[in-house]
Design an enzyme around this catalytic site. Structure first.
Site, PDB file in Angstrom:
ATOM      1  N   CYS A 298     -11.789   3.263 -38.009  1.00  0.00           N
ATOM      2  CA  CYS A 298     -11.894   4.319 -39.018  1.00  0.00           C
ATOM      3  C   CYS A 298     -12.575   5.555 -38.411  1.00  0.00           C
ATOM      4  CB  CYS A 298     -12.590   3.801 -40.268  1.00  0.00           C
ATOM      5  SG  CYS A 298     -12.323   4.868 -41.713  1.00  0.00           S
TER       6      CYS A 298
ATOM      7  N   HIS B  32      -9.158  -0.291 -41.701  1.00  0.00           N
ATOM      8  CA  HIS B  32     -10.201  -1.299 -41.489  1.00  0.00           C
ATOM      9  C   HIS B  32      -9.551  -2.663 -41.253  1.00  0.00           C
ATOM     10  CE1 HIS B  32     -13.842   1.009 -42.524  1.00  0.00           C
ATOM     11  NE2 HIS B  32     -13.008   1.727 -43.254  1.00  0.00           N
TER      12      HIS B  32
ATOM     13  N   GLU C 198     -10.952  -5.420 -40.581  1.00  0.00           N
ATOM     14  CA  GLU C 198     -11.759  -6.480 -41.207  1.00  0.00           C
ATOM     15  C   GLU C 198     -11.491  -6.589 -42.707  1.00  0.00           C
ATOM     16  OE1 GLU C 198     -14.348  -2.796 -41.683  1.00  0.00           O
ATOM     17  OE2 GLU C 198     -12.853  -3.553 -40.269  1.00  0.00           O
TER      18      GLU C 198
END
Length: 202
Positions: A79, A182, A184
């Site tokens: 990001c 992102h 994750e």
């Protein structure tokens, strides 16, 4: 061990949780010795480009990162972390970035809702290790950002998404890899991308 660069960016716990789930040893640190002894680095990011660069410089992390990258150490920017790889940004006034990649960070066009938040489709180029075992079509990842990389080197773009403009979503030049989204927070696809990063360099 992956060194997650600690410069006060938020939302690190979910990243560390996902890495641990993938059995990827990691540590959140700004300790120079630990960073230099690590196998790879991750530069995370939530917040302002200008503030992030100030914090990196304050801790001399900008110099350490650039030296380690020049020495061939792999780095993954997530990001804002990816945006910091570029030369300049106009977020909060013109700010010089790390300059690891050529390009400029600017605000997403006002023709679409800002921030770009939620799931979007990746358009992937083929033949890259970082996208191994990732479907070429119908691949969704999770974005949260108001600025994007523009005027980039086309050969650095591994994957993009459409949001008012064509937004570079995965970039790579040698040992430098960036993801605008992102991983994750991107379910199975994100976990596979992080696993690919591990298998490429660790």
């Amino acid at each position: 061990m992956i060194a997650i660069i600690d410069y006060g960016a938020g939302n690190i716990k979910s990243l560390q949780f996902t890495l641990s789930k993938l059995n990827i040893p990691n540590i959140l640190t700004q300790d120079e010795t630990i960073i230099r002894n690590s196998k790879a680095m991750i530069l995370p990011g939530v917040g302002s480009f200008q503030d992030a660069m100030e914090e990196l410089k304050k801790a001399n992390l900008d110099t350490i990162i650039k030296q380690e990258v020049e020495n061939g150490k792999p780095i993954l920017g997530i990001c804002l972390g990816m945006q910091l790889f570029y030369e300049t940004s106009n977020e909060g006034g013109n700010t010089v970035g790390l300059g690891l990649l050529k390009g400029h960070i600017e605000r997403i066009p006002t023709s679409v809702k800002v921030p770009h938040m939620g799931w979007n489709t990746l358009h992937l180029k083929q033949g890259y290790e970082i996208t191994s075992n990732i479907p070429v079509e119908d691949t969704y990842v999770y974005f949260v950002h108001s600025y994007y990389a523009n005027k980039v080197e086309e050969e650095d773009v591994v994957g993009s998404c459409t949001y008012g403009d064509e937004v570079p979503a995965i970039v790579q030049r040698d040992n430098i890899i960036g993801m605008q989204f992102h991983p994750e927070k991107s379910s199975v696809i994100g976990m596979q991308l992080l696993k690919n990063f591990k298998e490429m360099f660790l």
